[in-house]
Structure formats: C-alpha cells, structure tokens
Write a protein that holds these residues in place. Structure first.
Motif, PDB file in Angstrom:
ATOM      1  N   LEU A  27       6.739   8.358  19.284  1.00  0.00           N
ATOM      2  CA  LEU A  27       6.360   7.156  18.536  1.00  0.00           C
ATOM      3  C   LEU A  27       4.980   7.277  17.910  1.00  0.00           C
ATOM      4  N   ASN A  28       4.033   7.870  18.634  1.00  0.00           N
ATOM      5  CA  ASN A  28       2.658   7.947  18.125  1.00  0.00           C
ATOM      6  C   ASN A  28       2.551   8.768  16.848  1.00  0.00           C
ATOM      7  N   ALA A  29       3.446   9.736  16.696  1.00  0.00           N
ATOM      8  CA  ALA A  29       3.400  10.603  15.519  1.00  0.00           C
ATOM      9  C   ALA A  29       4.303  10.105  14.392  1.00  0.00           C
ATOM     10  N   THR A  30       4.925   8.957  14.603  1.00  0.00           N
ATOM     11  CA  THR A  30       5.819   8.405  13.586  1.00  0.00           C
ATOM     12  C   THR A  30       5.023   7.537  12.622  1.00  0.00           C
ATOM     13  N   ASN A  31       5.117   7.846  11.342  1.00  0.00           N
ATOM     14  CA  ASN A  31       4.374   7.078  10.343  1.00  0.00           C
ATOM     15  C   ASN A  31       5.248   6.871   9.110  1.00  0.00           C
ATOM     16  N   VAL A  32       4.743   6.077   8.192  1.00  0.00           N
ATOM     17  CA  VAL A  32       5.553   5.695   7.046  1.00  0.00           C
ATOM     18  C   VAL A  32       5.917   6.902   6.183  1.00  0.00           C
ATOM     19  N   ARG A  33       5.020   7.864   6.068  1.00  0.00           N
ATOM     20  CA  ARG A  33       5.318   9.050   5.257  1.00  0.00           C
ATOM     21  C   ARG A  33       6.446   9.882   5.876  1.00  0.00           C
ATOM     22  N   ALA A  34       6.393  10.044   7.205  1.00  0.00           N
ATOM     23  CA  ALA A  34       7.425  10.826   7.891  1.00  0.00           C
ATOM     24  C   ALA A  34       8.785  10.143   7.776  1.00  0.00           C
ATOM     25  N   VAL A  35       8.786   8.834   7.921  1.00  0.00           N
ATOM     26  CA  VAL A  35      10.043   8.094   7.811  1.00  0.00           C
ATOM     27  C   VAL A  35      10.579   8.166   6.378  1.00  0.00           C
ATOM     28  N   ALA A  36       9.702   8.024   5.404  1.00  0.00           N
ATOM     29  CA  ALA A  36      10.121   8.097   4.010  1.00  0.00           C
ATOM     30  C   ALA A  36      10.734   9.462   3.695  1.00  0.00           C
ATOM     31  N   ALA A  37      10.099  10.516   4.192  1.00  0.00           N
ATOM     32  CA  ALA A  37      10.625  11.869   3.968  1.00  0.00           C
ATOM     33  C   ALA A  37      11.990  12.037   4.641  1.00  0.00           C
ATOM     34  N   GLU A  38      12.120  11.508   5.840  1.00  0.00           N
ATOM     35  CA  GLU A  38      13.388  11.611   6.579  1.00  0.00           C
ATOM     36  C   GLU A  38      14.502  10.874   5.851  1.00  0.00           C
ATOM     37  N   ALA A  39      14.160   9.727   5.266  1.00  0.00           N
ATOM     38  CA  ALA A  39      15.158   8.908   4.573  1.00  0.00           C
ATOM     39  C   ALA A  39      15.310   9.276   3.100  1.00  0.00           C
ATOM     40  N   SER A  40      14.500  10.241   2.627  1.00  0.00           N
ATOM     41  CA  SER A  40      14.529  10.682   1.224  1.00  0.00           C
ATOM     42  C   SER A  40      14.246   9.535   0.254  1.00  0.00           C
ATOM     43  N   VAL A  41      13.217   8.755   0.625  1.00  0.00           N
ATOM     44  CA  VAL A  41      12.771   7.667  -0.250  1.00  0.00           C
ATOM     45  C   VAL A  41      11.252   7.724  -0.325  1.00  0.00           C
ATOM     46  N   SER A  42      10.670   6.894  -1.182  1.00  0.00           N
ATOM     47  CA  SER A  42       9.217   6.833  -1.269  1.00  0.00           C
ATOM     48  C   SER A  42       8.662   5.954  -0.152  1.00  0.00           C
ATOM     49  N   ALA A  43       7.379   6.136   0.160  1.00  0.00           N
ATOM     50  CA  ALA A  43       6.729   5.302   1.168  1.00  0.00           C
ATOM     51  C   ALA A  43       6.771   3.833   0.742  1.00  0.00           C
ATOM     52  N   GLY A  44       6.651   3.595  -0.543  1.00  0.00           N
ATOM     53  CA  GLY A  44       6.719   2.231  -1.038  1.00  0.00           C
ATOM     54  C   GLY A  44       8.073   1.588  -0.793  1.00  0.00           C
ATOM     55  N   SER A  45       9.125   2.389  -0.870  1.00  0.00           N
ATOM     56  CA  SER A  45      10.472   1.871  -0.616  1.00  0.00           C
ATOM     57  C   SER A  45      10.633   1.435   0.832  1.00  0.00           C
ATOM     58  N   VAL A  46      10.006   2.180   1.730  1.00  0.00           N
ATOM     59  CA  VAL A  46      10.074   1.810   3.159  1.00  0.00           C
ATOM     60  C   VAL A  46       9.486   0.420   3.350  1.00  0.00           C
ATOM     61  N   LEU A  47       8.332   0.202   2.780  1.00  0.00           N
ATOM     62  CA  LEU A  47       7.643  -1.072   2.973  1.00  0.00           C
ATOM     63  C   LEU A  47       8.238  -2.193   2.122  1.00  0.00           C
ATOM     64  N   TYR A  48       9.103  -1.848   1.181  1.00  0.00           N
ATOM     65  CA  TYR A  48       9.789  -2.882   0.413  1.00  0.00           C
ATOM     66  C   TYR A  48      10.795  -3.620   1.292  1.00  0.00           C
ATOM     67  N   TYR A  49      11.413  -2.883   2.225  1.00  0.00           N
ATOM     68  CA  TYR A  49      12.463  -3.464   3.059  1.00  0.00           C
ATOM     69  C   TYR A  49      11.947  -4.051   4.367  1.00  0.00           C
ATOM     70  N   PHE A  50      10.688  -3.788   4.682  1.00  0.00           N
ATOM     71  CA  PHE A  50      10.060  -4.348   5.876  1.00  0.00           C
ATOM     72  C   PHE A  50       8.681  -4.868   5.490  1.00  0.00           C
ATOM     73  N   SER A  51       8.276  -5.965   6.090  1.00  0.00           N
ATOM     74  CA  SER A  51       6.995  -6.566   5.714  1.00  0.00           C
ATOM     75  C   SER A  51       5.816  -5.678   6.075  1.00  0.00           C
ATOM     76  N   SER A  52       6.015  -4.792   7.078  1.00  0.00           N
ATOM     77  CA  SER A  52       4.984  -3.840   7.472  1.00  0.00           C
ATOM     78  C   SER A  52       5.640  -2.701   8.230  1.00  0.00           C
ATOM     79  N   PHE A  53       4.919  -1.613   8.405  1.00  0.00           N
ATOM     80  CA  PHE A  53       5.470  -0.502   9.178  1.00  0.00           C
ATOM     81  C   PHE A  53       5.633  -0.904  10.639  1.00  0.00           C
ATOM     82  N   ASP A  54       4.743  -1.762  11.136  1.00  0.00           N
ATOM     83  CA  ASP A  54       4.883  -2.255  12.510  1.00  0.00           C
ATOM     84  C   ASP A  54       6.206  -2.991  12.696  1.00  0.00           C
TER      85      ASP A  54
END
Length: 200
Positions: A27-54
């Motif tokens: 969990l500590n090493a999980t961040n928005v960039r890593a998730v975006a890369a895993e999902a093949s989307v931009s970091a902005g797209s991740v935060l579009y669907y959630f109000s925050s990374f938290d």
C-alpha cells in the motif's frame, strides 16, 4: 459526464488496478501514477472518477475486506454442522499462505492514525467476524454439542483475536506454519466450548 454504468465500470477497473499494484508493491508504494500505468490511463483520469487518491485507496481496501468477510459468510452458510463450521471458519481465517489481499488488509491498519475514516471499516469487519463465530457457537450450544465455559461473545472475540495475531506472524517473520496456528486456535476453542474440535 459518462453514463452511470460506464462510470461505475471505470471505477471498478481502477479499483482492480489499485489492488494489483498494492498486491505487488504494498500500500505504501501505491500511488496515482502507478495505478494510472496499471490501468493504461492518465493520472488525471484516475482522479476524474474519484474525488481524491485517498478515496480510491479507501474503496480498494473496503472491497478487499468485504470479499474476505463474504468468503467466510458463505462458508458458514454452507456448513450446517457447528463443529465443522467452526473448524472451516478458522481454516479460512488463518490460510496456508498470506494472500496479497490479506496482506493489504493488515497494511491498511497503520493508516488509521492519519485517516480515521478507516476505523469504522476495520471495526465492521471485526464485529461481523465475531458475529459469525457467535452464531456458530449459539447453534452448537442449542444442539448440545458445545458447552461454553464463558460468555459466547467473549469466546468469539478471542477466536478472532487469535486469528488476527497468527495472521500477523508471517508478516513479521515468524514462520511456524498455518497448520500449527490453526491447531492452537482450535485447542482454545475446544477448551472454551467443552468439545473436541479439530481440523478436517
């Protein structure tokens, strides 16, 4: 704004991606960039669907804990014999290998200090597990196979507490084997319930 079903599907995909990243890296090493890369989307797209990374992290942990509970609920529902049910619940509670999901559940505990919204989530999973054991003990007592030596909720809480402790052992480097840990828990349950309970 995407249609509701597409929005929900995208959120689910991002949660799945977060679980994969957290499973590999923690969990500590999980961040928005890593998730975006895993999902093949931009970091902005991740935060579009959630109000925050938290919020994404919370939804991910919530899903993991819910799956863990649901797995145990199904076990309890499908096994009518209270002795076998209790043994199977302990087997599910202390698995042979610590899964990525179980590891993630324990890694989320340190977040409680900075993010108190996790407290009700963890309290709920503990209380529901206690409830599974208590209902199992109640059935066994009603059938006359269990003769509880203490209040039923106390016994149920002790079993859950033992499971939690033994699940932590491999995470801190104590490797005595899940078979031994399950036997120890069942030994306590046997004494507390006046009935020999052994693993299948």
């Amino acid at each position: 704004m995407p249609a509701p079903h597409k929005h929900s599907a995208r959120r689910a995909e991002l949660i799945s991606a977060t679980r994969r990243v957290a499973g590999r890296s923690g969990l500590n090493a999980t961040n928005v960039r890593a998730v975006a890369a895993e999902a093949s989307v931009s970091a902005g797209s991740v935060l579009y669907y959630f109000s925050s990374f938290d919020d994404l992290m919370y939804a991910t942990v919530e899903g993991v804990l819910e799956e863990m509970y649901e797995h145990r609920r199904v076990i309890a529902e499908q096994e009518p014999d209270p002795i076998r049910r209790l043994a199977k619940l302990v087997e599910a509670g202390v698995p042979d290998e610590i899964s990525d999901h179980l590891r993630m559940a324990y890694e989320s505990i340190p977040l409680l200090r900075e993010q108190p919204q996790y407290r009700p989530l963890h309290r709920s999973i503990v209380e529901r597990q206690v409830s599974l054991y208590r209902s199992t003990i109640e059935i066994g007592a009603a059938l006359g196979v269990f003769r509880p030596a203490a209040e039923l909720t106390v016994i149920a809480r002790n079993i859950v507490a033992l499971e939690d402790a033994y699940d932590l052992y491999p995470l801190i480097g104590l490797e005595h084997g899940a078979t031994t840990y399950r036997a120890n828990i069942l030994s306590y349950a046997s004494l507390a319930l006046g009935c020999e309970i052994t693993a299948d």
